[in-house]
Motif scaffolding. Sequence first.
Motif, PDB file in Angstrom:
ATOM      1  N   LEU A 237      48.305  48.517  31.334  1.00 47.31           N
ATOM      2  CA  LEU A 237      48.691  47.996  32.639  1.00 47.31           C
ATOM      3  C   LEU A 237      50.002  48.644  33.081  1.00 47.31           C
ATOM      4  CD1 LEU A 237      48.284  45.971  34.988  1.00 47.31           C
ATOM      5  CD2 LEU A 237      49.791  44.419  33.726  1.00 47.31           C
ATOM      6  N   PRO A 238      49.979  49.556  34.071  1.00 55.12           N
ATOM      7  CA  PRO A 238      51.231  50.107  34.606  1.00 55.12           C
ATOM      8  C   PRO A 238      51.835  49.138  35.612  1.00 55.12           C
ATOM      9  CG  PRO A 238      49.333  51.226  35.594  1.00 55.12           C
ATOM     10  CD  PRO A 238      48.791  50.181  34.669  1.00 55.12           C
ATOM     11  N   THR A 239      53.055  48.690  35.362  1.00 53.53           N
ATOM     12  CA  THR A 239      53.680  47.672  36.215  1.00 53.53           C
ATOM     13  C   THR A 239      54.546  48.266  37.309  1.00 53.53           C
ATOM     14  OG1 THR A 239      55.628  47.485  34.787  1.00 53.53           O
ATOM     15  CG2 THR A 239      53.728  46.069  34.272  1.00 53.53           C
ATOM     16  N   GLY A 240      54.898  49.543  37.182  1.00 55.09           N
ATOM     17  CA  GLY A 240      55.797  50.129  38.165  1.00 55.09           C
ATOM     18  C   GLY A 240      57.097  49.359  38.243  1.00 55.09           C
ATOM     19  N   GLU A 241      57.627  49.243  39.455  1.00 53.35           N
ATOM     20  CA  GLU A 241      58.873  48.502  39.669  1.00 53.35           C
ATOM     21  C   GLU A 241      58.602  47.105  40.232  1.00 53.35           C
ATOM     22  OE1 GLU A 241      61.628  49.678  38.553  1.00 53.35           O
ATOM     23  OE2 GLU A 241      60.784  51.646  38.067  1.00 53.35           O
ATOM     24  N   LEU A 242      57.357  46.622  40.070  1.00 53.46           N
ATOM     25  CA  LEU A 242      57.001  45.316  40.619  1.00 53.46           C
ATOM     26  C   LEU A 242      57.810  44.198  39.972  1.00 53.46           C
ATOM     27  CD1 LEU A 242      53.101  45.559  40.828  1.00 53.46           C
ATOM     28  CD2 LEU A 242      54.752  45.833  42.696  1.00 53.46           C
ATOM     29  N   LYS A 245      56.355  37.683  42.564  1.00 55.06           N
ATOM     30  CA  LYS A 245      54.965  37.295  42.776  1.00 55.06           C
ATOM     31  C   LYS A 245      54.008  38.472  42.621  1.00 55.06           C
ATOM     32  CE  LYS A 245      55.943  33.380  45.837  1.00 55.06           C
ATOM     33  NZ  LYS A 245      55.747  32.806  47.203  1.00 55.06           N
ATOM     34  N   ALA A 246      54.438  39.664  43.034  1.00 54.70           N
ATOM     35  CA  ALA A 246      53.559  40.837  42.930  1.00 54.70           C
ATOM     36  C   ALA A 246      53.250  41.144  41.470  1.00 54.70           C
ATOM     37  CB  ALA A 246      54.206  42.038  43.605  1.00 54.70           C
ATOM     38  N   LEU A 247      54.247  41.065  40.606  1.00 50.92           N
ATOM     39  CA  LEU A 247      54.028  41.321  39.184  1.00 50.92           C
ATOM     40  C   LEU A 247      53.194  40.195  38.570  1.00 50.92           C
ATOM     41  CD1 LEU A 247      54.497  42.959  36.623  1.00 50.92           C
ATOM     42  CD2 LEU A 247      56.732  41.836  36.365  1.00 50.92           C
ATOM     43  N   SER A 248      53.466  38.968  38.961  1.00 53.56           N
ATOM     44  CA  SER A 248      52.702  37.826  38.435  1.00 53.56           C
ATOM     45  C   SER A 248      51.217  37.954  38.778  1.00 53.56           C
ATOM     46  CB  SER A 248      53.258  36.519  38.999  1.00 53.56           C
ATOM     47  OG  SER A 248      54.582  36.302  38.554  1.00 53.56           O
ATOM     48  N   TRP A 254      44.871  41.197  35.464  1.00 59.07           N
ATOM     49  CA  TRP A 254      44.635  42.052  34.277  1.00 59.07           C
ATOM     50  C   TRP A 254      44.261  41.199  33.069  1.00 59.07           C
ATOM     51  CZ3 TRP A 254      48.470  42.882  30.134  1.00 59.07           C
ATOM     52  CH2 TRP A 254      48.140  43.920  29.266  1.00 59.07           C
ATOM     53  N   ILE A 255      44.970  40.104  32.843  1.00 58.40           N
ATOM     54  CA  ILE A 255      44.690  39.226  31.700  1.00 58.40           C
ATOM     55  C   ILE A 255      43.305  38.594  31.830  1.00 58.40           C
ATOM     56  CG2 ILE A 255      45.378  37.072  30.560  1.00 58.40           C
ATOM     57  CD1 ILE A 255      48.319  37.863  31.246  1.00 58.40           C
ATOM     58  N   ARG A 256      42.986  38.150  33.044  1.00 55.71           N
ATOM     59  CA  ARG A 256      41.684  37.512  33.265  1.00 55.71           C
ATOM     60  C   ARG A 256      40.540  38.514  33.114  1.00 55.71           C
ATOM     61  NH1 ARG A 256      37.988  37.641  36.686  1.00 55.71           N
ATOM     62  NH2 ARG A 256      39.173  39.037  38.072  1.00 55.71           N
ATOM     63  N   ALA A 273      57.625  36.646  34.802  1.00 58.43           N
ATOM     64  CA  ALA A 273      56.443  36.848  35.641  1.00 58.43           C
ATOM     65  C   ALA A 273      55.256  36.046  35.104  1.00 58.43           C
ATOM     66  CB  ALA A 273      56.096  38.333  35.714  1.00 58.43           C
ATOM     67  N   LEU A 274      55.114  35.993  33.792  1.00 59.08           N
ATOM     68  CA  LEU A 274      54.036  35.194  33.194  1.00 59.08           C
ATOM     69  C   LEU A 274      54.247  33.710  33.486  1.00 59.08           C
ATOM     70  CD1 LEU A 274      53.704  37.009  29.734  1.00 59.08           C
ATOM     71  CD2 LEU A 274      51.983  36.972  31.548  1.00 59.08           C
ATOM     72  N   GLN A 275      55.478  33.261  33.375  1.00 56.69           N
ATOM     73  CA  GLN A 275      55.800  31.849  33.641  1.00 56.69           C
ATOM     74  C   GLN A 275      55.476  31.495  35.099  1.00 56.69           C
ATOM     75  OE1 GLN A 275      59.978  30.891  33.359  1.00 56.69           O
ATOM     76  NE2 GLN A 275      59.564  28.760  32.885  1.00 56.69           N
ATOM     77  N   GLU A 276      55.856  32.365  36.021  1.00 49.51           N
ATOM     78  CA  GLU A 276      55.608  32.120  37.437  1.00 49.51           C
ATOM     79  C   GLU A 276      54.114  32.138  37.762  1.00 49.51           C
ATOM     80  OE1 GLU A 276      57.952  35.019  39.460  1.00 49.51           O
ATOM     81  OE2 GLU A 276      59.831  33.892  39.220  1.00 49.51           O
TER      82      GLU A 276
END
Length: 354
Positions: A237-242, A245-248, A254-256, A273-276
């Motif tokens: 999973l490439p996250t970039g600079e997110l 909410k965008a990263l969450s 991806w997880i789902r 981000a996971l918590q949010e």
Amino acid sequence: MTMDSNPGIIRVSIRDLAKQAGVSHATVSMALRDNPRVAAETRTRIRKLAEDLGYRPDPMLSALANYRSRKSKPGIHSAAAWINAWPEPEMLRAHHEFDSYWAGAGLAAVSLGYHLEEFRLDAGCSPQRLHHILQARGIRGILLPPHRVQPDWDGFPWEEYSIVRFGRSLAEPRCHLVTADQVSNTLLAFTKMREMGYRRIGLATNESMIEKSGHYFEGGYLLARSMVPKWERVPILPTGELRGKALSALLSEWIRKHRVSAILTDVPALPRALQEAGIRVPDDVGLATTTVLDTRIAAGIHQEPVEIGRVAMLMLNSIINEGERGEPRIFRQILVEGRWVDGDSLPARRGSAG
């Protein structure tokens, strides 16, 4: 001249060189170590004479000298430079990893008779001014810590200095480096995560940082992933600079989609981000990091940065003594293996299929 241990071979000694050059043997010894106390013209002349006569250091005498130097505590005789060209220079050592590089290098410097000193490139100190300061101080060795942005060195004369860099973030100068063994560390993390009972293990990473580090974390992950059954394999999973909410949202999808049971990451913002996203660690997903020092993640790799710093200073001292300056013809990399650290972000799930 003296006989070598091999019959028929004559060894040229320092005293032979001194006699030929018309100087003292102490001057020859310092010139061969490129000591700035000897005039540059004299150093060049003596080094050429040594090459012409086929001079080679006596390994037994070198070993004896090293033994004697270890038996006595060296005095501080010079500084080694740590160059900080970060736009916000105080942020460099705010990273625990990089501050540990400094600490390890500083301890090694003292043991070798140096002290480590930081020099900052900024509006008040151009590369040219830095060169003049180092020259005036007789400083010949430079350590280059990691940088997020490639500095504009503006013609800095690297050819006049011995240089070692930490990591691969700097494209220039292309000098010897010491860094964490990122491939080995990633393999270790993946293996430990599987031993804890996790199966569908994903890598979430900032791709721009992957590029700067030379794709070694990515390579280690892909190698580890290739050795498990196909049903366990999760795409990177490439996250970039997110952030926020965008990263969450990206993480949730991806997880789902890939039924991720554990995540290995180098992204400091991931826990929040996971918590949010309402994803609980470790209840819903296990979490480990490539560096436990600079993320709020308990489990993962300790990259042994103090040792990385120590080894970098040892390497710098070696090439200073060899008289090596500038970008080397043969490029060397020293890799330091990390160690696994257990933590409550990745509890054991033995017997689980993940």
